[in-house]
Design a protein around this motif. Structure first.
Motif, PDB file in Angstrom:
ATOM      1  N   LEU A 118       0.838  -1.199   0.000  1.00 38.64           N
ATOM      2  CA  LEU A 118       0.000   0.000   0.000  1.00 38.64           C
ATOM      3  C   LEU A 118       0.869   1.243   0.000  1.00 38.64           C
ATOM      4  CD1 LEU A 118      -2.562  -1.113   2.701  1.00 38.64           C
ATOM      5  CD2 LEU A 118      -2.810  -1.231   0.230  1.00 38.64           C
ATOM      6  N   LYS A 119       0.365   2.272  -0.674  1.00 38.16           N
ATOM      7  CA  LYS A 119       1.111   3.521  -0.713  1.00 38.16           C
ATOM      8  C   LYS A 119       0.216   4.674  -0.335  1.00 38.16           C
ATOM      9  CE  LYS A 119       4.726   2.606  -4.053  1.00 38.16           C
ATOM     10  NZ  LYS A 119       5.265   2.917  -5.366  1.00 38.16           N
ATOM     11  N   GLY A 120       0.840   5.757   0.125  1.00 38.18           N
ATOM     12  CA  GLY A 120       0.147   7.014   0.349  1.00 38.18           C
ATOM     13  C   GLY A 120      -1.100   6.873   1.197  1.00 38.18           C
ATOM     14  N   PRO A 121      -2.228   7.398   0.713  1.00 42.78           N
ATOM     15  CA  PRO A 121      -3.461   7.429   1.506  1.00 42.78           C
ATOM     16  C   PRO A 121      -3.939   6.035   1.917  1.00 42.78           C
ATOM     17  CG  PRO A 121      -3.836   8.231  -0.729  1.00 42.78           C
ATOM     18  CD  PRO A 121      -2.374   8.089  -0.571  1.00 42.78           C
ATOM     19  N   TYR A 122      -3.650   5.025   1.083  1.00 45.77           N
ATOM     20  CA  TYR A 122      -4.131   3.676   1.404  1.00 45.77           C
ATOM     21  C   TYR A 122      -3.416   3.131   2.630  1.00 45.77           C
ATOM     22  CZ  TYR A 122      -5.976   4.451  -3.179  1.00 45.77           C
ATOM     23  OH  TYR A 122      -6.619   5.018  -4.229  1.00 45.77           O
ATOM     24  N   LEU A 123      -2.116   3.419   2.715  1.00 45.38           N
ATOM     25  CA  LEU A 123      -1.370   3.002   3.899  1.00 45.38           C
ATOM     26  C   LEU A 123      -1.870   3.759   5.119  1.00 45.38           C
ATOM     27  CD1 LEU A 123       0.902   1.388   5.137  1.00 45.38           C
ATOM     28  CD2 LEU A 123       2.448   3.266   4.600  1.00 45.38           C
ATOM     29  N   ALA A 124      -2.172   5.046   4.931  1.00 48.08           N
ATOM     30  CA  ALA A 124      -2.685   5.859   6.039  1.00 48.08           C
ATOM     31  C   ALA A 124      -3.970   5.234   6.582  1.00 48.08           C
ATOM     32  CB  ALA A 124      -2.936   7.291   5.567  1.00 48.08           C
ATOM     33  N   ILE A 125      -4.838   4.774   5.685  1.00 46.63           N
ATOM     34  CA  ILE A 125      -6.099   4.171   6.123  1.00 46.63           C
ATOM     35  C   ILE A 125      -5.839   2.868   6.873  1.00 46.63           C
ATOM     36  CG2 ILE A 125      -8.246   3.132   5.307  1.00 46.63           C
ATOM     37  CD1 ILE A 125      -8.082   5.185   2.951  1.00 46.63           C
ATOM     38  N   ALA A 126      -4.924   2.058   6.341  1.00 49.09           N
ATOM     39  CA  ALA A 126      -4.625   0.775   6.989  1.00 49.09           C
ATOM     40  C   ALA A 126      -4.085   0.994   8.401  1.00 49.09           C
ATOM     41  CB  ALA A 126      -3.623  -0.006   6.146  1.00 49.09           C
ATOM     42  N   THR A 127      -3.186   1.965   8.560  1.00 47.36           N
ATOM     43  CA  THR A 127      -2.607   2.196   9.885  1.00 47.36           C
ATOM     44  C   THR A 127      -3.629   2.830  10.825  1.00 47.36           C
ATOM     45  OG1 THR A 127      -1.718   4.257   9.018  1.00 47.36           O
ATOM     46  CG2 THR A 127      -0.222   2.413   9.140  1.00 47.36           C
ATOM     47  N   LEU A 128      -4.517   3.650  10.248  1.00 46.97           N
ATOM     48  CA  LEU A 128      -5.603   4.213  11.050  1.00 46.97           C
ATOM     49  C   LEU A 128      -6.445   3.070  11.619  1.00 46.97           C
ATOM     50  CD1 LEU A 128      -7.008   6.920  11.798  1.00 46.97           C
ATOM     51  CD2 LEU A 128      -8.455   6.598   9.808  1.00 46.97           C
ATOM     52  N   GLY A 129      -6.707   2.084  10.779  1.00 38.88           N
ATOM     53  CA  GLY A 129      -7.451   0.905  11.221  1.00 38.88           C
ATOM     54  C   GLY A 129      -6.722   0.199  12.353  1.00 38.88           C
ATOM     55  N   PHE A 130      -5.415   0.083  12.229  1.00 37.60           N
ATOM     56  CA  PHE A 130      -4.637  -0.567  13.290  1.00 37.60           C
ATOM     57  C   PHE A 130      -4.764   0.195  14.601  1.00 37.60           C
ATOM     58  CE2 PHE A 130      -0.678  -0.139  15.678  1.00 37.60           C
ATOM     59  CZ  PHE A 130      -0.594  -1.419  16.206  1.00 37.60           C
ATOM     60  N   GLY A 131      -4.627   1.527  14.506  1.00 35.65           N
ATOM     61  CA  GLY A 131      -4.716   2.349  15.717  1.00 35.65           C
ATOM     62  C   GLY A 131      -6.056   2.189  16.405  1.00 35.65           C
ATOM     63  N   THR A 132      -7.115   2.222  15.605  1.00 37.93           N
ATOM     64  CA  THR A 132      -8.462   2.095  16.166  1.00 37.93           C
ATOM     65  C   THR A 132      -8.673   0.712  16.769  1.00 37.93           C
ATOM     66  OG1 THR A 132      -9.106   3.508  14.334  1.00 37.93           O
ATOM     67  CG2 THR A 132     -10.876   2.581  15.645  1.00 37.93           C
ATOM     68  N   ALA A 133      -8.204  -0.309  16.056  1.00 33.26           N
ATOM     69  CA  ALA A 133      -8.382  -1.682  16.550  1.00 33.26           C
ATOM     70  C   ALA A 133      -7.658  -1.866  17.878  1.00 33.26           C
ATOM     71  CB  ALA A 133      -7.861  -2.666  15.514  1.00 33.26           C
ATOM     72  N   THR A 134      -6.418  -1.334  17.969  1.00 30.05           N
ATOM     73  CA  THR A 134      -5.661  -1.479  19.209  1.00 30.05           C
ATOM     74  C   THR A 134      -6.388  -0.802  20.362  1.00 30.05           C
ATOM     75  OG1 THR A 134      -3.742  -1.239  17.792  1.00 30.05           O
ATOM     76  CG2 THR A 134      -3.343  -1.291  20.147  1.00 30.05           C
ATOM     77  N   TYR A 135      -6.900   0.390  20.084  1.00 28.15           N
ATOM     78  CA  TYR A 135      -7.639   1.123  21.111  1.00 28.15           C
ATOM     79  C   TYR A 135      -8.841   0.301  21.572  1.00 28.15           C
ATOM     80  CZ  TYR A 135     -10.986   4.466  22.974  1.00 28.15           C
ATOM     81  OH  TYR A 135     -11.904   5.094  23.756  1.00 28.15           O
ATOM     82  N   GLN A 136      -9.599  -0.243  20.620  1.00 26.79           N
ATOM     83  CA  GLN A 136     -10.781  -1.042  20.966  1.00 26.79           C
ATOM     84  C   GLN A 136     -10.399  -2.264  21.794  1.00 26.79           C
ATOM     85  OE1 GLN A 136     -13.855  -0.340  20.728  1.00 26.79           O
ATOM     86  NE2 GLN A 136     -13.624   1.550  19.552  1.00 26.79           N
TER      87      GLN A 136
END
Lengths: 326, 252
Positions: A118-136
């Motif tokens: 993944l590059k650019g915005p797509y990677l940003a979305i994937a990592t955002l998902g990781f951050g949210t999942a970890t928080y949950q």
């Protein structure tokens, strides 16, 4: 005069005598900070130290490697909770600190795998998902987060009868110096060169013999290692862990610090960390305006000074290089 | 002609229904300079990309010194001794000229991340000496510490050649090294390409539109058209070939 006689000399840290002496003075002044700064600001200084480590980590990823991550709070949480559980189990501080870094680093290594595709915005979305999942996960799994009561971390016992906040500051300051120094050394070595090469042109980097997968995963590992250490120090600093401390707005804080401080700059990361800690503190009762101010700061940096505070610092230095002859 | 350094056999590359390369074969002897010429879209750069591992060919074989290069990632291919330049420059624009060349040494570094973090710089110094040789050879001293983004186009082209040389290749692939240069710069670059063979012992595979430069530098030429090899031979032979004239100028 300033004369470089061999390649090794040119690679020295803070090579010029004037810069070197000023740097030593600054470091000494900061080392005795507990004895001259107004009370209440020492804790904030410790906060800047611990946050700067995380921001440097984030900058290594975004600024140097060009891999955008919005999931820093996830690594921060992993570092903080790993540290918390180890400390409660009676593991000594330095060991727990390194273990927290390694735990977050390994998590970063795993999160890095999508970055190979993944590059650019797509990677940003994937990592955002990781951050949210970890928080949950931390918010909902009780044995991890200590349930409703949270996780209480045993406080540090200062030796020689030093005041606790002084001891915390000195300890954090030294750790900050170690990690900052290591970051400076890394980015000026073959590692930093490979990171920047991958950012500037991945195809060329690959064709010049840089292994893309290994380099990107390494970037994620180092970055989340730093973030994990930062999280561990934050856990010790707060003394009490709740998942709320690691939601998406914490990730945004890191992002603001990197952009405002200056992309691909270590000193910029430190400026950025100071910005996100000190500005809310200076605002006092106007705290509600902090997000507005951060947003405005990002916009004005992107428009007027893309290199952020580090860019302004660089320009000031260039100005005074010929001073007063101009 | 002896043992070939690079041997490409029946190389086919298809993107869906488009055949970029339709069974191309060529070989280069060690120390030789071979030019690949052909109109736009004839598959020259696709050939380069297959050899360097950026494209995975549909079928065919590519061997360097008897060992297959197929299926290797670009960095592994470079480690085997193939370096290239790009038609539209792909430099690391935010790095200095020196750092661009030092990156070419990356695969020769003994890597130790802990030592790097503790500022052990023995490797840097060792490789710096090699890079300085190249800087001197390509007359890049004046730009050593300039950021590449700020350098003139001609200088950037030179940095690309230098960066490729820094990897110590056995085979150097140059994709249009003189395109976009002034007449004077073309002369210089031609001279350097000629010198590279002697000084660095490199075999050169050249893609070039400028036929004057190509025929001066290369001992042999391969002409491509629409993904196929039209002919090959010495520059004189190739230029008289009716198929070549048709490919370039159209039917008479």
């Amino acid at each position: 005069m300033d004369l470089v006689e061999n390649y090794r000399e040119e690679l020295r840290f803070a090579r010029k005598p004037l810069g070197r002496s000023l740097l030593v003075l600054l470091l000494l002044a900061l080392a005795v900070l507990p004895w001259w700064c107004p009370s209440g600001w020492l804790a904030r200084a410790s906060m800047v130290c611990l946050l700067a480590i995380g921001v440097i980590g984030q900058n290594l990823l975004i600024g140097y490697s060009g891999l955008i991550s919005f999931g820093q709070a996830g690594f921060l949480a992993i570092g903080a909770y790993a540290f918390g559980h180890l400390r409660i189990a009676g593991v000594p501080f330095p060991v727990a600190l390194l273990a927290a870094g390694v735990a977050a680093g390994l998590a970063g290594y795993l999160v890095g795998f999508p970055s190979l595709r993944l590059k650019g915005p797509y990677l940003a979305i994937a990592t955002l998902g990781f951050g949210t999942a970890t928080y949950q996960i931390f918010a909902n799994v009780e044995w991890l987060s200590g349930g409703r009561a949270g996780l209480s971390i045993p406080p540090l016992q200062p030796p020689f009868g030093i005041a606790r906040d002084t001891w915390v500051y000195l300890l954090y300051y030294v750790i900050f110096l170690v990690f900052t120094g290591a970051a400076y050394n890394l980015v000026s070595s073959y590692v930093g060169r490979a990171l920047v090469a991958v950012r500037d042109s991945d195809i060329a980097a690959e064709s010049m013999g840089v292994n893309l997968s290994r380099t990107k995963l390494l970037a994620f590992f180092i970055s989340s290692f730093y973030t994990g250490v930062s999280g561990a120090l934050m856990a010790q600093y707060l003394g009490h862990l709740e998942p709320q401390a690691f939601n998406i707005s914490e990730s945004m804080n890191f992002f603001v610090a990197v952009i405002v401080g200056g992309l691909a700059s270590i000193e910029g990361s430190i400026f950025g960390a100071a910005f996100v800690v000190l500005v809310p503190a200076l605002l006092g009762s106007l705290r509600w305006a902090v997000p507005v101010l951060f947003g405005t700061a990002i916009l004005s940096v992107l428009i007027f000074e893309p290199l952020g505070l580090a860019g302004m610092w660089l320009k000031t230095r260039l100005y005074f290089r010929l001073w007063p002859f101009r | 002609m002896g043992e070939a350094l690079l041997e490409v056999r029946d190389l086919t590359l298809r993107f869906g229904g488009i055949t970029a390369l339709g069974g191309v074969s060529l070989s280069i002897a060690p120390g030789e300079t071979l030019a690949v010429i052909g109109p736009n879209g004839s598959g020259k750069t696709s050939l380069f990309n297959c050899v360097t591992g950026l494209y995975k060919p549909t079928s065919g074989s590519i061997t360097l010194g008897g060992e297959s290069l197929l299926g290797l990632s670009p960095d592994r291919v470079t480690a085997r001794g193939v370096a290239r330049t790009f038609q539209n420059l792909r430099l690391f624009l935010h790095m200095t000229v020196l750092d661009n060349l030092m990156l070419g040494r990356h695969l020769h570094f003994r890597k130790n991340i802990l030592a790097a973090a503790m500022r052990v710089r023995d490797e840097e110094v060792r490789h710096r000496a090699k890079v300085e040789e190249i800087i001197e050879f390509l007359d890049l001293e004046a730009w050593r510490d300039s950021r590449v983004a700020g350098c003139a186009y001609g200088v950037q082209k030179r940095v690309e050649i230098g960066r490729a040389l820094a990897t110590e290749p056995r085979l150097l692939l140059l994709d249009e090294p003189v395109s976009g240069l002034t007449a004077e710069e073309k002369e210089e670059v031609s001279y350097w390409i000629h010198e590279i063979r002697g000084r660095f012992g490199v075999t050169v595979l050249l893609v070039e539109h400028d036929l004057r430069v190509a025929s001066r530098l290369a001992q042999r030429m391969v002409v491509m058209d629409r993904g196929l090899k039209l002919t090959e031979g010495t520059p004189e032979e190739v230029q008289r070939h009716p198929g070549v004239i048709r490919a370039y100028l159209g039917d008479q």
